[in-house]
Design a protein around this motif. Sequence first.
Motif, PDB file in Angstrom:
ATOM      1  N   GLU A 136       0.829  -1.208   0.000  1.00 61.29           N
ATOM      2  CA  GLU A 136       0.000   0.000   0.000  1.00 61.29           C
ATOM      3  C   GLU A 136       0.862   1.257   0.000  1.00 61.29           C
ATOM      4  O   GLU A 136       0.491   2.273  -0.599  1.00 61.29           O
ATOM      5  CB  GLU A 136      -0.928   0.002   1.212  1.00 61.29           C
ATOM      6  N   ARG A 137       2.003   1.184   0.652  1.00 59.44           N
ATOM      7  CA  ARG A 137       2.890   2.351   0.713  1.00 59.44           C
ATOM      8  C   ARG A 137       3.455   2.717  -0.656  1.00 59.44           C
ATOM      9  O   ARG A 137       3.838   3.867  -0.882  1.00 59.44           O
ATOM     10  CB  ARG A 137       4.035   2.089   1.692  1.00 59.44           C
ATOM     11  N   THR A 138       3.536   1.751  -1.574  1.00 61.90           N
ATOM     12  CA  THR A 138       4.070   2.060  -2.905  1.00 61.90           C
ATOM     13  C   THR A 138       3.084   2.888  -3.719  1.00 61.90           C
ATOM     14  O   THR A 138       3.485   3.628  -4.621  1.00 61.90           O
ATOM     15  CB  THR A 138       4.382   0.774  -3.686  1.00 61.90           C
ATOM     16  N   GLY A 139       1.785   2.745  -3.457  1.00 56.89           N
ATOM     17  CA  GLY A 139       0.778   3.475  -4.214  1.00 56.89           C
ATOM     18  C   GLY A 139       0.645   3.030  -5.649  1.00 56.89           C
ATOM     19  O   GLY A 139       0.050   3.727  -6.476  1.00 56.89           O
ATOM     20  N   ARG A 140       1.157   1.861  -5.973  1.00 56.80           N
ATOM     21  CA  ARG A 140       1.118   1.378  -7.361  1.00 56.80           C
ATOM     22  C   ARG A 140       0.325   0.076  -7.448  1.00 56.80           C
ATOM     23  O   ARG A 140       0.396  -0.764  -6.550  1.00 56.80           O
ATOM     24  CB  ARG A 140       2.531   1.132  -7.894  1.00 56.80           C
ATOM     25  N   MET A 141      -0.406  -0.100  -8.524  1.00 55.92           N
ATOM     26  CA  MET A 141      -1.141  -1.329  -8.742  1.00 55.92           C
ATOM     27  C   MET A 141      -0.257  -2.337  -9.458  1.00 55.92           C
ATOM     28  O   MET A 141       0.438  -1.994 -10.428  1.00 55.92           O
ATOM     29  CB  MET A 141      -2.405  -1.075  -9.572  1.00 55.92           C
ATOM     30  N   LEU A 142      -0.277  -3.572  -8.973  1.00 53.26           N
ATOM     31  CA  LEU A 142       0.474  -4.638  -9.633  1.00 53.26           C
ATOM     32  C   LEU A 142      -0.300  -5.080 -10.877  1.00 53.26           C
ATOM     33  O   LEU A 142      -1.422  -5.577 -10.775  1.00 53.26           O
ATOM     34  CB  LEU A 142       0.666  -5.813  -8.682  1.00 53.26           C
ATOM     35  N   ARG A 143       0.287  -4.887 -12.029  1.00 52.41           N
ATOM     36  CA  ARG A 143      -0.370  -5.250 -13.283  1.00 52.41           C
ATOM     37  C   ARG A 143       0.657  -5.893 -14.209  1.00 52.41           C
ATOM     38  O   ARG A 143       1.260  -5.234 -15.055  1.00 52.41           O
ATOM     39  CB  ARG A 143      -0.981  -4.000 -13.931  1.00 52.41           C
ATOM     40  N   PRO A 144       0.893  -7.231 -14.010  1.00 51.88           N
ATOM     41  CA  PRO A 144       1.860  -7.900 -14.886  1.00 51.88           C
ATOM     42  C   PRO A 144       1.385  -7.873 -16.334  1.00 51.88           C
ATOM     43  O   PRO A 144       0.187  -7.781 -16.617  1.00 51.88           O
ATOM     44  CB  PRO A 144       1.887  -9.338 -14.352  1.00 51.88           C
TER      45      PRO A 144
END
Length: 362
Positions: free
Chosen positions: A334-342
Motif C-alpha cells: 500500500e505504501r508504494t501506491g502502485r497497482m500490480l499489473r503484470p
Amino acid sequence: MERISAADTSLSGGDPATGEMVMRGHRLPDLIDRSYEEVAAILWDVEIPARMSLDALGAARCDAFARLSPRFAAMPSDLTAIELQRCLLASLPGAAMTPLLLVAGTAVAAASAIRLVRGQAPVAPDRSLPHAADLLRMIHGATPGEAETQALGRYLVAMVDHGVNASTFTARVVASTGGGLSAAAVAALGALEGPLHGGAPGLVLDMLDAIGEEGHAEGWVVAALARGERLMGFGSRAYHIRDPRADIMKDSLLALQRSGASRAPDGRLAFAETVERTVLSVMASRRPDRPLHTNVEFYAALLLEALGVPRAGFTPFFAASRSAGWAAHVREQERTGRMLRPTSRYVGPPPIDRPKTGKGQE
C-alpha cells in the motif's frame, strides 16, 4: 514464469544457494526461539508504529472470538476446516480489520474450524496466554505444557513470512488495487489452500501412510516417480539446497519427543527418516542432474501431528502463522501506491481475416 522478481521487500528473503533466511535484518536462527508476538512486531515495525505485545494480541483474540461466535451455529456442516476458516475470516468486517485482528481472527478461526469439523464447540481464548499456547488450548480444550508451547511457537516463527510466495503475492495484488487488508487476507488464504502451497503438509502424512512400512519405501518411491507423481515434502522453488526451516522443524520435533509430550504414533519419526533417506538416495541415483532436497513441509507435518493438530488443520495453522506476514506485505504494498499489473504474451491463434464482400457481387 519462475524466478521473476515481483516486488522489492524489506520484510524477508532467503538465499537460494546458501539457504540463509533473513527477516528485517535478523537471521532466522536468531529469531526462532523468540515469541511469535516479538517476531510479528519486528515484521511490522516500519509499517505499523505501535508495536505488538502479548496482551494486545490476547485482547484481539477475545475480540475476534466475540465477533465470530454468533456465526458458529450458522456454518454449514459439510465444510472442511480450511473452508470454515475462510468463511469465518471473510465474515470479519473489513472496516474493523487491523493487523492485530487479522492475526487473532485467523488463529481463532483455525482453532474453531477444527473443533466444528469434529462436532465440538469452539473454545474461547485466554488472553493471558502466549499466542502459541492459546492456539493449542483452543483446539484441545486444555492449556499445553512448556514443551508443546515452545514447539508450536517455533513453527509459527519459522512460517510467519517467506518472501513473496504465492499467497503473499496474492495479498499484495489485492492490496495494490486498494482492496484493503481483509480482502487481501481472504484472497491469500485461497491461494494458500492449494496442495502445492499450504496444502502440502497434510499430503506428507498421506504419503507416509501409503508407503506403510520401511521395507516398502524404495519400491513405492520408484513407482511414484515412474507415474510422474510428486514426492510431497521434497523440492523447493525457493532453495537449491535443503530448506533451512526443515531442520528447525526436525529439532523442534526431537525436543518435543524428549519431553514426552508428543502425540505422534510410536515410531513415526524413525519411519519418516527412513523415507527421507530413501527419497534422497533414489533421486540422487536416478536424476543426478535434478537434485531434490527436503523442504519445510516434510518435518512441519510431523511436528503438527505430534502436537495433536489433525491433518485437516495443517493449512489453517499455516495461515495462522503466515497472517502476520500477509499484514506486513499488505502495508508495504500500500505504501508504494502502485497497482500490480503484470503483462502477458498472447499466444493464441492469429486473427481471422474475413473475406471482404463488394457491392453488386452475385
